[in-house]
Design an enzyme around this catalytic site. Structure first.
Site, PDB file in Angstrom:
ATOM      1  N   LYS A 131       0.638   5.157   2.281  1.00 33.11           N
ATOM      2  CA  LYS A 131       0.657   5.537   3.806  1.00 33.11           C
ATOM      3  C   LYS A 131       0.682   6.961   4.169  1.00 33.11           C
ATOM      4  O   LYS A 131       0.609   7.246   5.306  1.00 33.11           O
ATOM      5  CB  LYS A 131       2.064   4.913   4.273  1.00 33.11           C
ATOM      6  CG  LYS A 131       1.868   3.214   3.986  1.00 33.11           C
ATOM      7  CD  LYS A 131       3.318   2.759   4.635  1.00 33.11           C
ATOM      8  CE  LYS A 131       3.379   0.879   4.401  1.00 33.11           C
ATOM      9  NZ  LYS A 131       3.193   0.671   2.971  1.00 33.11           N
ATOM     10  N   LYS A 166       7.727   0.699   9.887  1.00 34.56           N
ATOM     11  CA  LYS A 166       7.651   0.105   8.490  1.00 34.56           C
ATOM     12  C   LYS A 166       8.242   1.195   7.593  1.00 34.56           C
ATOM     13  O   LYS A 166       8.152   2.376   7.746  1.00 34.56           O
ATOM     14  CB  LYS A 166       6.104  -0.395   8.339  1.00 34.56           C
ATOM     15  CG  LYS A 166       4.878   0.553   8.290  1.00 34.56           C
ATOM     16  CD  LYS A 166       3.561   0.016   8.253  1.00 34.56           C
ATOM     17  CE  LYS A 166       2.368   0.995   8.432  1.00 34.56           C
ATOM     18  NZ  LYS A 166       1.097   0.205   8.277  1.00 34.56           N
ATOM     19  N   ARG A 216      -9.846  -5.649   5.012  1.00 34.04           N
ATOM     20  CA  ARG A 216      -9.735  -4.819   3.917  1.00 34.04           C
ATOM     21  C   ARG A 216     -10.981  -4.551   3.303  1.00 34.04           C
ATOM     22  O   ARG A 216     -11.943  -5.482   3.027  1.00 34.04           O
ATOM     23  CB  ARG A 216      -8.845  -5.654   2.534  1.00 34.04           C
ATOM     24  CG  ARG A 216      -9.161  -5.508   1.163  1.00 34.04           C
ATOM     25  CD  ARG A 216      -8.637  -4.097   0.901  1.00 34.04           C
ATOM     26  NE  ARG A 216      -7.041  -3.884   1.249  1.00 34.04           N
ATOM     27  CZ  ARG A 216      -6.052  -4.118   0.800  1.00 34.04           C
ATOM     28  NH1 ARG A 216      -6.193  -4.878  -0.546  1.00 34.04           N
ATOM     29  NH2 ARG A 216      -4.910  -3.632   1.084  1.00 34.04           N
ATOM     30  N   ARG A 230      -8.338 -10.289   7.123  1.00 31.81           N
ATOM     31  CA  ARG A 230      -7.145 -10.699   6.935  1.00 31.81           C
ATOM     32  C   ARG A 230      -6.414 -11.192   8.336  1.00 31.81           C
ATOM     33  O   ARG A 230      -6.176 -10.152   9.180  1.00 31.81           O
ATOM     34  CB  ARG A 230      -6.142 -10.124   5.912  1.00 31.81           C
ATOM     35  CG  ARG A 230      -6.819  -9.890   4.671  1.00 31.81           C
ATOM     36  CD  ARG A 230      -5.927  -8.811   4.044  1.00 31.81           C
ATOM     37  NE  ARG A 230      -5.966  -7.536   4.544  1.00 31.81           N
ATOM     38  CZ  ARG A 230      -5.161  -6.587   4.184  1.00 31.81           C
ATOM     39  NH1 ARG A 230      -4.376  -6.610   3.184  1.00 31.81           N
ATOM     40  NH2 ARG A 230      -5.286  -5.243   4.972  1.00 31.81           N
ATOM     41  N   ARG A 238       1.839  -9.331  11.309  1.00 34.21           N
ATOM     42  CA  ARG A 238       1.532  -8.947   9.910  1.00 34.21           C
ATOM     43  C   ARG A 238       0.402  -9.721   9.428  1.00 34.21           C
ATOM     44  O   ARG A 238       0.369 -10.950   9.576  1.00 34.21           O
ATOM     45  CB  ARG A 238       2.609  -8.784   8.833  1.00 34.21           C
ATOM     46  CG  ARG A 238       3.867  -7.865   9.239  1.00 34.21           C
ATOM     47  CD  ARG A 238       5.008  -8.249   8.270  1.00 34.21           C
ATOM     48  NE  ARG A 238       5.726  -9.418   8.413  1.00 34.21           N
ATOM     49  CZ  ARG A 238       6.492  -9.981   7.710  1.00 34.21           C
ATOM     50  NH1 ARG A 238       7.045  -9.117   6.614  1.00 34.21           N
ATOM     51  NH2 ARG A 238       6.938 -11.318   7.735  1.00 34.21           N
ATOM     52  N   ASP A 278      -7.393  -0.509   4.516  1.00 35.72           N
ATOM     53  CA  ASP A 278      -7.233  -1.350   5.681  1.00 35.72           C
ATOM     54  C   ASP A 278      -7.338  -0.698   6.852  1.00 35.72           C
ATOM     55  O   ASP A 278      -7.367   0.536   7.326  1.00 35.72           O
ATOM     56  CB  ASP A 278      -5.684  -1.641   5.597  1.00 35.72           C
ATOM     57  CG  ASP A 278      -4.961  -2.065   4.335  1.00 35.72           C
ATOM     58  OD1 ASP A 278      -5.730  -2.908   3.668  1.00 35.72           O
ATOM     59  OD2 ASP A 278      -3.596  -1.967   4.319  1.00 35.72           O
ATOM     60  N   GLU A 286      -4.261   2.181   6.187  1.00 31.25           N
ATOM     61  CA  GLU A 286      -3.668   2.657   4.512  1.00 31.25           C
ATOM     62  C   GLU A 286      -4.781   2.979   3.800  1.00 31.25           C
ATOM     63  O   GLU A 286      -5.913   2.326   3.954  1.00 31.25           O
ATOM     64  CB  GLU A 286      -2.759   1.353   4.066  1.00 31.25           C
ATOM     65  CG  GLU A 286      -1.447   1.241   4.928  1.00 31.25           C
ATOM     66  CD  GLU A 286      -0.509   0.272   4.427  1.00 31.25           C
ATOM     67  OE1 GLU A 286      -0.749   0.004   3.038  1.00 31.25           O
ATOM     68  OE2 GLU A 286       0.517  -0.066   5.110  1.00 31.25           O
ATOM     69  N   ASN A 288      -4.945   1.993  -0.214  1.00 30.46           N
ATOM     70  CA  ASN A 288      -4.187   1.654  -1.418  1.00 30.46           C
ATOM     71  C   ASN A 288      -4.968   1.763  -2.881  1.00 30.46           C
ATOM     72  O   ASN A 288      -6.057   1.448  -3.029  1.00 30.46           O
ATOM     73  CB  ASN A 288      -4.274  -0.254  -1.155  1.00 30.46           C
ATOM     74  CG  ASN A 288      -3.555  -0.576   0.052  1.00 30.46           C
ATOM     75  OD1 ASN A 288      -2.305  -0.753   0.110  1.00 30.46           O
ATOM     76  ND2 ASN A 288      -4.240  -1.017   1.324  1.00 30.46           N
TER      77      ASN A 288
END
Length: 319
Positions: A131, A166, A216, A230, A238, A278, A286, A288
């Site tokens: 993040k 978050k 994603r 998603r 979420r 994301d 984000e 990842n």
């Protein structure tokens, strides 16, 4: 060519074989005839600058839940002590959170370099919290604030009205809250974050496009190789599949390609080989770098076999 591969992961027995990316990567490696060991970070040891792990060797893998892994017989203890300097590839694939165990494992694995291919590079995993790393690309992300200062968080909410709060080092959608302009729970939420987390929180402007999905995109060596959407469940902010988000097929937009082109060189330079970003609407939220998911869904919707592409990439460089 047979590679010796050690995978640092959560327990193999618990994976969902029809969705888990690490299992899919291990299954593809097994089909290619490579030798596979698995271990958890708490089974690592550093002794005289050599890295060892207590591992279990995989004898067989198949896509049949509950019968998906067969372990090699070791003649005693289920775990075998292995010098990781003797393997060809170490995959770092355990789920976050990004805590001191996670960071310490990265420090230990760094002693394997450059003789062992460690993916992703443990130094860069450590330096690229998922993040925080996006803040290197301010033009690609929504308005974002990282702080423990309640006054600053209130001012951010006043400015942007609807926001997301978050944990800075969480994962899987845990502890993510959508806070609207007049939400009377705001003070209670800040109190909860203070009580449960030592680290600052991350606040971002709420992006209403999330109702259409949180994309994603998976990148291999800095190049996009697949994407899924998603979509959050009804009455859920979420989109993570862990909390009921539904995977749907999606095409990359020109903005998606622009984002990938902007971050790709940094991923290559940092040796972050397999990465998932994301994207909501026009913004990346984000990056990842530890255990990005979505590989099986991409293939299921007719996209690339990313596990096969990944091992093609590895074999070309280790051959």
């Amino acid at each position: 060519m047979t590679l010796k591969i050690a995978i640092q992961m959560d327990p193999m027995e618990d994976v969902q074989v029809h969705g888990d990316t690490t299992f899919d990567m291990a299954l593809e490696a097994h089909k290619r005839g490579h030798e596979i060991w698995v271990y958890h970070p708490h089974n690592l040891r550093l002794d005289k600058n050599r890295v060892f792990a207590r591992v279990r060797k995989v004898a067989g893998l198949k896509r049949e839940q509950g019968e998906h892994v067969e372990w090699a017989k070791t003649g005693g203890d289920d775990l075998e002590l292995v010098d990781l300097h003797g393997v060809d590839v170490v995959l770092v694939r355990q789920d976050p959170p990004y805590n001191m165990r996670y960071i310490t494992a990265c420090h230990m694995l760094e002693y394997l370099l450059p003789d062992v291919m460690v993916l992703n590079d443990p130094r860069e995993i450590r330096n690229a919290p998922e993040k925080l790393f996006p803040l290197d690309f301010p033009k690609l992300i929504p308005p974002t604030l990282i702080t423990s200062d309640e006054t600053a968080l209130r001012a951010f909410r006043d400015k942007h009205q609807d926001i997301i709060l978050k944990p800075l080092y969480g994962n899987g959608g845990a502890g993510v809250f959508s806070v609207t302009k007049g939400d009377q729970n705001f003070s209670s939420l800040l109190e909860m974050f203070r009580n449960f987390y030592d680290e600052p929180v991350i606040a971002q402007k709420y992006l209403p496009e999330v109702r259409k999905g949180d994309k994603r995109i998976i990148l291999l060596d800095g190049e996009p190789v697949g994407a899924i959407n998603r979509v959050p469940a009804d009455h859920e902010a979420r989109s993570n599949m862990h909390v009921g988000g539904k995977a749907t097929p999606v095409e990359m937009t020109e903005r998606d390609k622009e984002i990938c082109a902007a971050i790709g060189p940094a991923l290559k330079e940092r040796r972050l080989v397999l990465v998932g970003i994301d994207v909501i609407g026009d913004y990346m939220t984000e990056i990842n770098v530890t255990s990005p998911t979505g590989v099986q869904e991409v293939r299921r919707f007719g996209g690339a076999d990313i596990s096969a592409l990944f091992w093609d990439w590895v074999e070309e460089r280790r051959g």
